[in-house]
Design an enzyme around this catalytic site. Sequence first.
Site, short mmCIF file in Angstrom:
data_model
loop_
_atom_site.label_atom_id
_atom_site.label_comp_id
_atom_site.label_asym_id
_atom_site.label_seq_id
_atom_site.Cartn_x
_atom_site.Cartn_y
_atom_site.Cartn_z
N ASN A 9 39.16 52.48 80.02
CA ASN A 9 37.83 52.72 80.58
C ASN A 9 37.95 54.00 81.41
OD1 ASN A 9 35.45 52.78 81.94
ND2 ASN A 9 35.57 50.67 82.71
N ARG A 88 35.96 51.94 76.35
CA ARG A 88 34.60 51.65 76.81
C ARG A 88 33.83 52.98 76.88
NH1 ARG A 88 32.43 51.68 82.70
NH2 ARG A 88 30.35 50.91 82.31
N HIS A 177 25.49 47.46 80.61
CA HIS A 177 26.21 46.18 80.75
C HIS A 177 26.19 45.37 79.45
CE1 HIS A 177 25.35 46.36 85.35
NE2 HIS A 177 26.58 46.76 85.12
N ARG A 237 22.29 52.03 94.54
CA ARG A 237 21.10 52.49 93.81
C ARG A 237 19.87 51.73 94.28
NH1 ARG A 237 24.21 51.53 88.66
NH2 ARG A 237 25.45 53.41 88.34
N GLU A 382 34.76 42.03 80.03
CA GLU A 382 34.44 43.14 79.12
C GLU A 382 35.67 43.64 78.38
OE1 GLU A 382 32.42 44.43 82.72
OE2 GLU A 382 31.07 45.58 81.46
#
Length: 396
Positions: A9, A88, A177, A237, A382
């Site tokens: 990743n 990823r 996601h 965020r 994941e």
Amino acid sequence: MKDSILVINCGSSSLKFAVLANAGQDTLVEGIADRLGANGSSITFKFEGQKNVIELEDGSHKNAVSHIKNWLSRHPNIESSLAGIGHRVVHGGETFSKSVLINQDVIDGINECAQFAPLHNPAHAKGIEVAFELFPGLPQVAVFDTAFHQTLAPEQYLYPIPMHFYREHHFRKYGFHGTSYRYISQRLEEIASGSDQQGVLVAHLGNGASTCAINKGQSSDTSMGITPLEGLMMGTRSGSLDPSLLSFISKAENISADEALDILNKKSGLLGVSEISNDCRTLEEAMESGDQRAKLALDMFAARTAKHLASVATTLESIDHLVFTGGIGENSSYLRQVICNHLKALNISIDSTLNENAPRGESLNISSKNSNTNVWIIPTNEELMIALDTISLIQH
Ligand code: ADP
């Protein structure tokens, strides 16, 4: 036997990695290279319960992957078991609706999608190129965060703005996601057989956070948009708000629209409201010692999460399951409780004793007896999904 997968990743300033064996069930080694491209970069290996940190004089992505390769050459049993590499990739645009074996066309496609993920996609492409150079002969697979949401109907993914923006620039909702949601959907089917023919809501709550509705195994709506800024309030965020604020903030602070956007991405959310931290655990500790700002930030997070769960639920015929996952979803009993309190009108409720005593890292049904919906905690994975996709694509 060649059955292990190196999962990479690769972000703009960090590179996480793991070698998974036994159909992704066992993690042989894992680690992270941090502060790449800056001073003080290092790479950490976690192996057989021990952590080993190595300072990197050259903090390039290539040097980080070289260290992984060197570590593997000192552990020939693991190196010789490698069958492939799974990467990823954050943004697959409309080009990639599932995982793919990587060739030059795929690398070009990842670079073309970089307009919507300018920090991530170029880093992924770089990580892939370096991996091809240092691990020649190993097949590589790209797994996209956006791919699972390519099943959304146009009335869900289009923005109500002039259509030429979509036709000419591909401005639309993509969602993120997706690898986590796909894992949760499959894992739920294992523990609640038949759920792949039902309506499922998932709240993936981590530092980045989103919700997803999964109708009969397919994503039917999700809260994140063309970028991960839309939807829930997150660690830093803001999530969704009146877009006019962008102009108000830039005028009030005398800054450009991009700088105002930076505030919405990096200085808002839990951090902006609490003025303490973006980290849920830190805020829960502050709330427990009486800090009202921390409580307000957490309660806003919960209220907005509930709102976005209800919003994506409009694409389902029934809400048979609600799943909490991600670092916050799996660990914060406080937020799970407050979120479900907001969902009373949907007849969703949890058993407070089960919720508060849920063992870490395990899947558990925490619904109360009279809840219309099964409420679950399911740890996401994941890396496993990336390893399984890689195995399946390199076997064909
Ligand atoms: P990401 O992958 O988006 O970086 P994670 O899924 O790792 O994020 O989630 C990180 C968040 O989970 C942080 O806000 C952290 O405080 C929160 N978290 C982790 N453990 C706990 C806990 N025991 N209680 C409350 N929050 C937790």
